[in-house]
Motif scaffolding. Structure first.
Motif, short mmCIF file in Angstrom:
data_model
loop_
_atom_site.label_atom_id
_atom_site.label_comp_id
_atom_site.label_asym_id
_atom_site.label_seq_id
_atom_site.Cartn_x
_atom_site.Cartn_y
_atom_site.Cartn_z
N LEU A 156 0.82 -1.21 0.00
CA LEU A 156 0.00 0.00 0.00
C LEU A 156 0.85 1.26 0.00
CD1 LEU A 156 -2.98 -0.81 2.39
CD2 LEU A 156 -3.04 -0.42 -0.07
N ALA A 157 1.95 1.23 0.71
CA ALA A 157 2.84 2.40 0.73
C ALA A 157 3.41 2.64 -0.66
CB ALA A 157 3.96 2.19 1.75
N ARG A 184 -4.77 17.15 -5.42
CA ARG A 184 -5.57 18.18 -4.75
C ARG A 184 -5.50 18.10 -3.23
NH1 ARG A 184 -11.06 19.13 -8.19
NH2 ARG A 184 -10.03 19.82 -10.07
N GLN A 185 -5.14 16.96 -2.72
CA GLN A 185 -5.09 16.81 -1.27
C GLN A 185 -3.70 17.05 -0.71
OE1 GLN A 185 -6.79 13.00 -0.45
NE2 GLN A 185 -8.84 13.68 -0.95
N GLN A 186 -2.73 17.31 -1.57
CA GLN A 186 -1.38 17.60 -1.11
C GLN A 186 -1.30 19.03 -0.60
OE1 GLN A 186 1.52 16.92 -4.14
NE2 GLN A 186 1.03 14.77 -4.37
N PRO A 187 -0.57 19.27 0.47
CA PRO A 187 -0.44 20.64 0.96
C PRO A 187 0.37 21.52 0.01
CG PRO A 187 0.87 19.14 2.29
CD PRO A 187 0.09 18.30 1.33
N ARG A 188 1.30 20.92 -0.75
CA ARG A 188 2.13 21.67 -1.70
C ARG A 188 2.34 20.82 -2.94
NH1 ARG A 188 6.35 25.49 0.41
NH2 ARG A 188 7.22 24.98 -1.61
N LEU A 197 3.18 5.77 -5.75
CA LEU A 197 2.99 5.80 -7.20
C LEU A 197 1.89 6.78 -7.60
CD1 LEU A 197 3.67 4.38 -9.96
CD2 LEU A 197 1.78 2.84 -9.44
N LEU A 198 0.81 6.83 -6.82
CA LEU A 198 -0.33 7.67 -7.15
C LEU A 198 -0.24 9.08 -6.58
CD1 LEU A 198 -3.25 5.15 -6.61
CD2 LEU A 198 -2.19 5.83 -8.76
N ARG A 199 0.68 9.30 -5.69
CA ARG A 199 0.77 10.57 -4.97
C ARG A 199 0.81 11.79 -5.89
NH1 ARG A 199 5.62 10.27 -1.64
NH2 ARG A 199 4.36 8.85 -0.43
N GLU A 200 1.53 11.68 -7.01
CA GLU A 200 1.70 12.84 -7.88
C GLU A 200 0.63 12.97 -8.95
OE1 GLU A 200 5.66 13.20 -9.32
OE2 GLU A 200 6.52 12.78 -7.38
#
Length: 116
Positions: A75-76, A89-93, A81-84
């Motif tokens: 899962l990590a 939209r949910q990332q602070p920066r 992989l999907l973070r970018e």
């Protein structure tokens, strides 16, 4: 005393607020705490409910540990992989690469004379 027991149970109950989906554990501790609010608390019933609450707590810990061991690493990796892409939209920066991409696509000249 009943007040000390109530305070201790409230403190233990608040420890679960940082976790998701533990309402059944918090509820079991809350039930025990409610018994001690009475003038003459039934200590045998409270002990029984406390044992039940601790059993639910142990089940929750075991389930979460098993999940962390069996699928935690996968899962990590999936999240990284999907973070970018999906979670932008949910990332602070924005990452540097994302910011450069957005800046380049929004920096083109636009003729606004058509709007006058």
């Amino acid at each position: 005393s009943s007040e000390e027991a109530t305070a201790a149970l409230r403190e233990r109950e608040s420890l679960f607020s940082a976790f998701d989906d533990v309402s059944d554990v918090r509820g079991a501790f809350s039930d025990v705490r409610k018994l001690f609010r009475k003038d003459d608390p039934d200590r045998a019933a409270a002990a029984s409910l406390l044992a039940e609450a601790m059993g639910k707590y142990r089940e929750e810990v075991a389930w979460r540990r098993q999940g962390a061991q069996s699928v935690g690493e996968a899962l990590a990796g999936y999240e990284a992989l999907l973070r970018e892409s999906i979670g932008v939209r949910q990332q602070p920066r924005l990452t540097t690469a994302q910011a450069e991409e957005v800046a380049s696509c929004r920096s083109h000249h636009q003729d606004i004379s058509l709007y006058f």
